[in-house]
Design an enzyme around this catalytic site. Structure first.
Site, short mmCIF file in Angstrom:
data_model
loop_
_atom_site.label_atom_id
_atom_site.label_comp_id
_atom_site.label_asym_id
_atom_site.label_seq_id
_atom_site.Cartn_x
_atom_site.Cartn_y
_atom_site.Cartn_z
CG ASN A 1 -0.32 -0.22 2.52
OD1 ASN A 1 0.80 -0.72 2.60
ND2 ASN A 1 -1.01 0.14 3.59
N GLY B 1 2.55 -5.80 7.21
CA GLY B 1 1.79 -6.74 6.38
C GLY B 1 0.59 -7.28 7.13
CB SER B 2 -1.75 -9.96 6.21
OG SER B 2 -0.91 -11.10 6.06
CD GLU C 1 -6.78 -5.18 7.53
OE1 GLU C 1 -6.22 -4.07 7.47
OE2 GLU C 1 -6.17 -6.24 7.76
CD GLU D 1 1.38 -1.42 10.62
OE1 GLU D 1 0.27 -2.00 10.63
OE2 GLU D 1 1.79 -0.77 9.66
CG LEU D 2 1.21 -8.03 12.35
CD1 LEU D 2 1.03 -9.31 13.16
CD2 LEU D 2 2.11 -8.27 11.14
CB CYS E 1 -2.85 -1.02 8.47
SG CYS E 1 -1.61 0.21 8.92
CE LYS F 1 10.31 -11.39 -1.27
NZ LYS F 1 8.95 -10.88 -1.56
N PRO F 2 10.45 -6.32 -0.79
CG PRO F 2 10.63 -5.55 -2.98
CD PRO F 2 11.43 -6.19 -1.87
#
Length: 482
Positions: A153, A229-230, A385, A251-252, A285, A176-177
Site C-alpha cells: 500500500n 503486512g497482514s 479486515e 505492524e499487522l 491499515c 523484501k518488497p
C-alpha cells in the site's frame, strides 16, 4: 506490447538477477498492463543478500552515529531529487493518483530525515553502582543484520520508515518488497548505490514465492525482522523466527472501529468517516473499517455519508485526481465476496457495490466507493479486515455496545471515537484495547508519534523515539575502575 523494462535486485552494491533466470512481471493496477519485470529470487539470493549485509555491518556500526545520519540525509536528498521519477513509479506500480504519490514521496523524505536527525539522540543510561569505584552502564547497540518486509500500500514510504531507523542505529538491512510493488524498492536501492552508500549496507531481494522470504526470516544471520503486512504473514514470521529468537517489529492488520455517538459533531464525523475510509482506496491499515453509529442518528449519519461518497470520482486517465484502483485483482475479488455474503445476510448497499461501468474500467482493479448499511456485527464486512473501498455501517444502542464490539477484535491496531462528552473520551482512551485512538480526528499519522498495534496487530512499532529505539538492543556494562 511495449518492451518491458527490467529492474534488478541489489546485493552488495551490485545489480543481481535470480540465478534461475526466473522473472516476476509487474502490472499497472489501473490497466492490468504488464510494464516491468524484476528477478523472481529464491533462497540462494536471499542468503547472498544476508551475507552481504553481515559483511558490511561491523564497519557500518563503527562509523559515528552522526556520520551514519549524514548518509541517511543523503538518501533523503536523493529521493527528493528523484521525486518525479518516484511519483511516476507509484502511479504505475501501486495505482496512486499523482497528488497521493507526491504525498508518499514527501512522507518518505520525512521518515528518512527524522531518522537522520536522531543520530545525536541515541542515548544510554548510567546507574549508581553497589560498589565504590564502579559504574553501571546501559548501552544501546545495533542488532546487526535486519530484514525489512514491506506491504504494497505504501511501497516507498514503508522503505523510508524502516531503512532510516535501521541504518542510523548501526544496522544493515535486506529489503523484501511485496511481489506486487517491487520496482520502487529496486529504484530506491539504485539511488542508494549511486550516492555511494557502502556496499552491503542496503540490499533488496524481490520474488513472488515464499522461498526467499522464508530464507530471510529463518536464517541465523538475521537478527531482527521488521514487517508491515497482514496478521497471517506476521504469525508465519513469528513462528519462523522462533528458533533463532530474532527481534521482531510486526505492524499487522487492523479492523478499526469508527464510533459516532449521539452527541457527536455530525459534520465533522461524516467528513472524517469518508476521509478515513477511502484514503488510498481504503488500503491503509488504520483506515475506518467499521462504523458504529448510535441508533438515534444512524439514519441521518448514513444519508450524509452517502451524499458525500457520491461526490467521490474514480481517477481520471492521467491519475491526477479522484480515487485510484486497488493494487491487486485478488483483493477486489475478496472484498466483493465479503459484500455479497453480507448482502445475502440482510445488509443494504446504499451506494456503489461493484465494479464501475464503461470501457475505461473494463480492465484494472477498480471498485466503486461503497457504503453498506444494515450491517450486523457477525457479517463478513464486520468481522474481517476489508482493506478496500467499502464502508460498513452498524447501528448500536449506546457507547457500551460500541466499545464491546471494538474490544472484541483481535486485530487491534486503531480506533476512532466522535463525541463531545469529556468523560466518555477519557473512558475510551483508557479502555479501547488498541494501539492508536483517534478522538474527534480523521486518519492521520505524525512522524513523532508511534505506530503500533495491540493483540494480534503486532509487536513493536514504528515512528518517533520509540520507533528508533526498536532497532536497538541493550548491553549492560559493569565497569570497575578501582
Amino acid at each position: 506490447m511495449a518492451e518491458l523494462k527490467h529492474y534488478p535486485c541489489f546485493i552488495g552494491g551490485e545489480r543481481i538477477d535470480a540465478a534461475s533466470g526466473a522473472l516476476l512481471e509487474v502490472e499497472n493496477p489501473a490497466t492490468e498492463e504488464v510494464w516491468a519485470t524484476v528477478p523472481d529470487c529464491g533462497a540462494d539470493e536471499a542468503v547472498r543478500a544476508l551475507e552481504s549485509a553481515r559483511d558490511a555491518q561491523r564497519a557500518w556500526a563503527e562509523l559515528p552515529a552522526v556520520e551514519r545520519g549524514r548518509w541517511v540525509h543523503r538518501l533523503a536528498h536523493a529521493v527528493e531529487e528523484n521525486r518525479d521519477h518516484f511519483v511516476e513509479l507509484l502511479v504505475r506500480e501501486q495505482g496512486k493518483t499523482v497528488p497521493d504519490a507526491h504525498g508518499e514521496v514527501t512522507d518518505t523524505v520525512t521518515y528518512l530525515t527524522y531518522a537522520a536527525e536522531a543520530a545525536r539522540r541515541i542515548e544510554g543510561r548510567i546507574f549508581p553502582s553497589e560498589n565504590r569505584g564502579e559504574q553501571l552502564w546501559i548501552q544501546n547497540v545495533p542488532y546487526g543484520v535486519t530484514v525489512g518486509m514491506c506491504a504494497y500500500n505504501f511501497p516507498l514510504a514503508l522503505i523510508g520508515r524502516k531503512v532510516g531507523p535501521a541504518l542510523v542505529t548501526g544496522n544493515t538491512m535486506v529489503l523484501k518488497p511485496h511481489e506486487a510493488t517491487p520496482v520502487t524498492a529496486s529504484e530506491f536501492c539504485r539511488i542508494a548505490s549511486e550516492i555511494g552508500l557502502p556496499a552491503g549496507v542496503l540490499n533488496v531481494v524481490t520474488g513472488s514465492g515464499i522461498e526467499a522470504s522464508a530464507a530471510l526470516v529463518s536464517s541465523p544471520l538475521t537478527r531482527l525482522v521488521s514487517l508491515t503486512g497482514s496478521t497471517q504473514a506476521g504469525q508465519a514470521i513469528y513462528r519462523a523466527s522462533a528458533e533463532n529468537v530474532n527481534g521482531l517489529i510486526l505492524e499487522l492488520g487492523g479492523k478499526a472501529s469508527f464510533i459516532v455517538l449521539e452527541d457527536a459533531d455530525l459534520d465533522k464525523a461524516v467528513d472524517a468517516a469518508v476521509a478515513s475510509r477511502f484514503a488510498n482506496s481504503g488500503q491503509v491499515c488504520i483506515c475506518n473499517e467499521l462504523v458504529l453509529v448510535h441508533e438515534s442518528i444512524a439514519e441521518e449519519f448514513t444519508a450524509r455519508v452517502v451524499a458525500k461518497v457520491k461526490e467521490i470520482e474514480l481517477a481520471d486517465d492521467a491519475m491526477t485526481r479522484g480515487m485510484g484502483p486497488s493494487v491487486t485483482g485478488a483483493s477486489i475479488a475478496r472484498i466483493d465476496g465479503m459484500l455479497r455474503a453480507s448482502v445475502e445476510g440482510g445488509a443494504r448497499v446504499e451506494v456503489g457495490g461493484g465494479r464501475p461501468d464503461g470501457d475505461r474500467f473494463a480492465r484494472g482493479h477498480w471498485y466503486l466507493p461503497t457504503v453498506v448499511s444494515g450491517v450486523t456485527r457477525t457479517m463478513p464486512l464486520a468481522t474481517t479486515e476489508i482493506f478496500g473501498p467499502i464502508m460498513p455501517i452498524v447501528a448500536v444502542k449506546d457507547y457500551a455496545e460500541a466499545l464491546e464490539i471494538c474490544n472484541d477484535r483481535e486485530d487491534a491496531l486503531s480506533a476512532y471515537i466522535f463525541t463531545q462528552n469529556a468523560s466518555t473520551i477519557f473512558h475510551a482512551i483508557n479502555h479501547m484495547e488498541v494501539g492508536t485512538v483517534f478522538v474527534n480526528q480523521p486518519i492521520v499519522g505524525y512522524i513523532q508519534g508511534y505506530h503500533n498495534g495491540h493483540k494480534r496487530s503486532g509487536v513493536g512499532g514504528e515512528d518517533g523515539v520509540y520507533g528508533i529505539d526498536n532497532y536497538l538492543q541493550r548491553r549492560t556494562v559493569y565497569l570497575n575502575y578501582n
